[in-house]
Design a protein around this motif. Structure first.
Motif, short mmCIF file in Angstrom:
data_model
loop_
_atom_site.label_atom_id
_atom_site.label_comp_id
_atom_site.label_asym_id
_atom_site.label_seq_id
_atom_site.Cartn_x
_atom_site.Cartn_y
_atom_site.Cartn_z
N TRP A 1 -13.84 51.78 -8.63
CA TRP A 1 -13.49 51.24 -7.36
C TRP A 1 -14.45 50.04 -7.13
CZ3 TRP A 1 -17.24 50.55 -2.82
CH2 TRP A 1 -16.34 48.89 -2.12
N ARG A 2 -15.61 51.21 -7.88
CA ARG A 2 -17.48 50.47 -7.81
C ARG A 2 -17.61 49.33 -8.62
NH1 ARG A 2 -18.98 55.81 -6.52
NH2 ARG A 2 -19.94 56.13 -8.81
N ALA A 3 -16.42 49.77 -9.96
CA ALA A 3 -17.42 49.08 -11.31
C ALA A 3 -16.42 47.42 -10.84
CB ALA A 3 -16.21 49.80 -12.58
N ARG A 4 -15.53 47.95 -10.65
CA ARG A 4 -14.16 46.69 -10.13
C ARG A 4 -14.56 45.37 -9.30
NH1 ARG A 4 -10.26 49.46 -9.89
NH2 ARG A 4 -10.14 49.25 -7.04
N THR A 5 -15.14 46.34 -8.49
CA THR A 5 -16.30 45.20 -6.98
C THR A 5 -16.90 44.89 -7.58
OG1 THR A 5 -15.08 46.82 -5.78
CG2 THR A 5 -16.94 45.51 -4.63
N LEU A 6 -18.19 45.33 -8.33
CA LEU A 6 -19.25 44.79 -8.54
C LEU A 6 -19.49 43.31 -10.23
CD1 LEU A 6 -21.27 47.80 -9.12
CD2 LEU A 6 -21.49 46.24 -7.16
N HIS A 7 -17.89 43.97 -10.25
CA HIS A 7 -17.63 42.86 -11.64
C HIS A 7 -16.43 40.95 -11.10
CE1 HIS A 7 -19.17 45.56 -14.29
NE2 HIS A 7 -19.81 44.38 -14.61
N GLU A 8 -16.20 42.05 -9.10
CA GLU A 8 -15.44 40.38 -9.37
C GLU A 8 -16.27 39.48 -8.67
OE1 GLU A 8 -13.50 42.62 -5.40
OE2 GLU A 8 -11.90 43.22 -6.87
N PRO A 9 -15.58 38.04 -8.82
CA PRO A 9 -16.49 36.74 -9.12
C PRO A 9 -16.94 36.95 -6.89
CG PRO A 9 -14.44 35.97 -9.90
CD PRO A 9 -14.58 38.25 -9.43
N LYS A 10 -15.74 36.98 -6.06
CA LYS A 10 -16.27 37.35 -4.98
C LYS A 10 -17.27 38.31 -5.04
CE LYS A 10 -13.52 41.15 -3.08
NZ LYS A 10 -12.16 41.98 -1.89
N SER A 11 -18.26 39.23 -5.19
CA SER A 11 -19.29 39.83 -5.60
C SER A 11 -20.67 38.78 -5.22
CB SER A 11 -19.43 40.98 -6.14
OG SER A 11 -18.66 41.71 -5.41
N ALA A 12 -20.51 38.29 -6.57
CA ALA A 12 -21.92 37.28 -6.94
C ALA A 12 -22.12 35.84 -6.15
CB ALA A 12 -21.51 36.53 -8.54
N ALA A 13 -20.25 35.73 -5.42
CA ALA A 13 -20.20 34.32 -4.46
C ALA A 13 -21.18 34.51 -3.45
CB ALA A 13 -19.33 33.85 -3.81
N ALA A 14 -21.04 36.69 -3.43
CA ALA A 14 -21.32 36.93 -1.27
C ALA A 14 -22.93 36.89 -1.46
CB ALA A 14 -20.47 37.83 -1.06
N ARG A 15 -23.72 37.27 -2.86
CA ARG A 15 -24.97 37.46 -3.18
C ARG A 15 -25.22 36.11 -2.91
NH1 ARG A 15 -26.26 42.06 -4.91
NH2 ARG A 15 -24.57 43.66 -6.77
N ALA A 16 -25.15 35.11 -3.31
CA ALA A 16 -25.69 33.64 -3.23
C ALA A 16 -24.97 33.09 -1.80
CB ALA A 16 -24.68 32.61 -3.79
N SER A 17 -24.14 33.43 -0.70
CA SER A 17 -23.90 32.79 0.66
C SER A 17 -24.94 33.87 1.02
CB SER A 17 -22.55 33.15 0.70
OG SER A 17 -21.10 32.36 0.44
N LEU A 18 -24.80 35.24 0.68
CA LEU A 18 -25.82 35.77 1.69
C LEU A 18 -27.13 35.19 1.69
CD1 LEU A 18 -26.93 38.66 3.35
CD2 LEU A 18 -27.47 39.20 1.55
N ALA A 19 -27.83 34.62 0.58
CA ALA A 19 -29.20 34.25 0.29
C ALA A 19 -30.20 33.16 0.95
CB ALA A 19 -29.24 34.26 -1.10
N THR A 20 -28.11 32.30 0.78
CA THR A 20 -28.87 30.85 1.77
C THR A 20 -28.35 31.17 2.94
OG1 THR A 20 -27.07 29.89 0.43
CG2 THR A 20 -27.58 28.97 1.80
N ASN A 21 -27.89 32.18 3.79
CA ASN A 21 -27.95 32.63 5.20
C ASN A 21 -28.79 33.12 5.79
OD1 ASN A 21 -26.46 33.19 7.16
ND2 ASN A 21 -25.04 34.75 6.75
N LEU A 22 -30.26 33.67 5.10
CA LEU A 22 -31.23 34.32 5.28
C LEU A 22 -32.07 33.11 5.21
CD1 LEU A 22 -31.56 37.46 2.72
CD2 LEU A 22 -30.79 37.46 4.89
N ARG A 23 -32.22 32.35 4.98
CA ARG A 23 -32.59 31.17 4.91
C ARG A 23 -32.63 30.63 6.28
NH1 ARG A 23 -32.40 30.96 -1.62
NH2 ARG A 23 -31.02 29.75 -1.06
N ASN A 24 -31.26 29.74 6.23
CA ASN A 24 -31.04 28.63 6.91
C ASN A 24 -30.69 29.51 8.87
OD1 ASN A 24 -29.98 26.88 5.59
ND2 ASN A 24 -27.93 27.40 5.95
N LEU A 25 -30.77 31.27 8.66
CA LEU A 25 -31.05 32.22 9.72
C LEU A 25 -32.63 31.27 10.28
CD1 LEU A 25 -30.80 33.43 12.30
CD2 LEU A 25 -31.10 35.72 10.84
N LYS A 26 -33.43 31.44 9.37
CA LYS A 26 -35.24 31.07 9.77
C LYS A 26 -35.35 30.16 9.49
CE LYS A 26 -38.99 33.39 9.79
NZ LYS A 26 -39.92 31.80 9.95
#
Length: 430
Positions: free
Chosen positions: A297-322
């Protein structure tokens, strides 16, 4: 004998703009705080020595869910009294003493909400959205959120949308929620302006505020222009601009970033240190713990496109909150916990605090967002700060979080409605 209890000697973080008060007094009578800070100890009071501890207000969540998840599964069969009460007990054990279940609630919601307001069961106090308004063949996606017939409206016309709002208002919903977006292009349609404008207009005519699920800046801009009261997720596709800041400021629109939502998409597969600590592990039901321990499950999750998209979304979200915080926008608190198995009740709220600090807020600023500001968003004047006349909802900690936000996890006891209801996390069983 006096019915007043005094907690003496702790550092007090009261949820206001004041600096923490060392060697403070916190006096409680019944469900109410009667003295704080350097106040005198009432004669005859029972005294509890809290030297070396820190006391802060109970957390107030503006965006969570109940009854959608059990273990590692999502389904309409989980919207039951025992499961919801189990989840509310978990929120409380983790110091979240007030929860807003922001939509997808079944017919049981109103009854349970009233019972929790009356203190009839252990667990977090409950507010929220009745069902909410989604999109036919659109958000929220049925594959992600299999729901019962009584958990969501999907109107096809403005008239149907207005009827849905009236039905929810008649059941005294605390908010109306709408799902505007297409989940980052994963769905074929978005909610049309005619529908969301009808929802907002009808809700406001009935005196009910409206929250909107969004992901992208332009959707957030559109719904804010239409008069929505609460943007229930952070903008995650682009940096917010000055025009957006001015729009939120002019309309008095609240903003809840839900940073932990995207982090949860990949964190339990990536396994940072916090996922293995006792604070997290004691919140996991056995089926969910087994999933997180599964290497496949961990390997599959880390390789799913949604994980990369979530990382990018989080980074943008952090900057926008500030950006929005520095601009003085009204910011609430929530992690969208309980929406999926990955968004673990209680744990997600403490991760939200940590991510707020990662975004550039100080620990005390993050704590104020999660207490005083979150209560103000709900228009609750009786909680969120520790002051005379307020409800005695607070957390006793073994460490001071005013400089290290991770210390909010050092829970010694949770007090709710003026009495100790939970002890250390290691005594909790989900």
């Amino acid at each position: 004998m006096s019915d007043t209890v005094v907690l003496r000697g702790a550092t007090l973080i009261d949820g206001t703009d004041r600096e923490p008060i060392a060697h403070a007094v916190l006096a409680v009578r019944g469900e109410t705080i009667v003295a704080t800070g350097e106040g005198e100890i009432p004669e005859g009071a029972r005294i509890l020595d809290c030297s070396g501890k820190t006391i802060m207000p109970g957390l107030v969540s503006n965006h969570a869910h109940v009854g959608l998840v059990d273990g590692a599964d999502v389904g309409p069969g989980h919207y039951t009294r025992p499961n919801i009460l189990r989840q509310l007990a978990q929120y409380e054990a983790y110091g979240v003493t007030t929860v807003t279940s922001l939509g997808l609630n079944g017919a049981l919601f109103c009854e349970l909400r009233d019972e929790m307001h009356a203190g009839k069961h252990p667990g977090a106090d409950l507010f929220g959205v009745d069902r909410g308004v989604g999109v036919p063949n659109g958000a929220p996606p049925e594959a992600m959120f299999p729901l019962g017939n009584d958990q969501l409206f999907r109107p096809r016309t403005p008239a149907e949308a207005r009827a849905a709002v009236r039905e929810m208002a008649d059941r005294r919903t605390d908010f109306v929620k709408l799902w505007l977006d297409d989940f980052a292009g994963a769905l074929p349609v978005k909610m049309s302006p005619a529908i969301y404008e009808a929802v907002i207009d009808e809700a406001h005519a009935r005196g009910v505020r409206v929250a909107a699920h969004i992901h992208d800046l332009e959707d957030a801009r559109a719904v804010a222009r239409a008069g929505v009261d609460l943007i229930a997720h952070g903008v995650r596709d682009a940096p917010v601009d000055e025009a957006f800041v001015r729009l939120l400021e002019a309309n008095g629109t609240w903003y809840v970033p839900t940073l932990a939502l995207d982090e949860s998409t990949f964190a339990y597969a990536e396994r940072p240190v916090w996922t293995a600590d006792l604070f997290t592990q004691h919140a996991l039901q056995p089926a969910l713990r087994a999933r997180f321990d599964d290497p496949a499950w961990r390997a599959r999750t880390l390789h799913e496109p949604k994980s990369a998209a979530a990382r990018a979304s989080l980074a943008t979200n952090l900057r926008n909150l500030k950006t929005l915080h520095d601009a003085g926008i009204s910011i609430g608190f929530g992690a969208d916990s309980g929406g999926t198995p990955l968004r673990v009740p209680g744990v997600s709220e403490h991760r939200e605090l940590a991510l707020m600090v990662e975004a550039g807020l100080t620990p005390l600023q993050a704590i104020r967002m999660a207490t005083r500001h979150a209560a103000a968003l709900l228009q609750l004047g009786d909680r969120g700060v520790l002051a005379p006349g307020k409800r005695a909802d607070f957390i006793v900690l073994d460490a001071d979080p005013s400089h290290t936000i991770a210390n909010t996890k050092a829970i010694s006891a949770v007090w709710h409605r003026g009495r100790p209801v939970r002890g250390p996390i290691e005594t909790f069983v989900p």
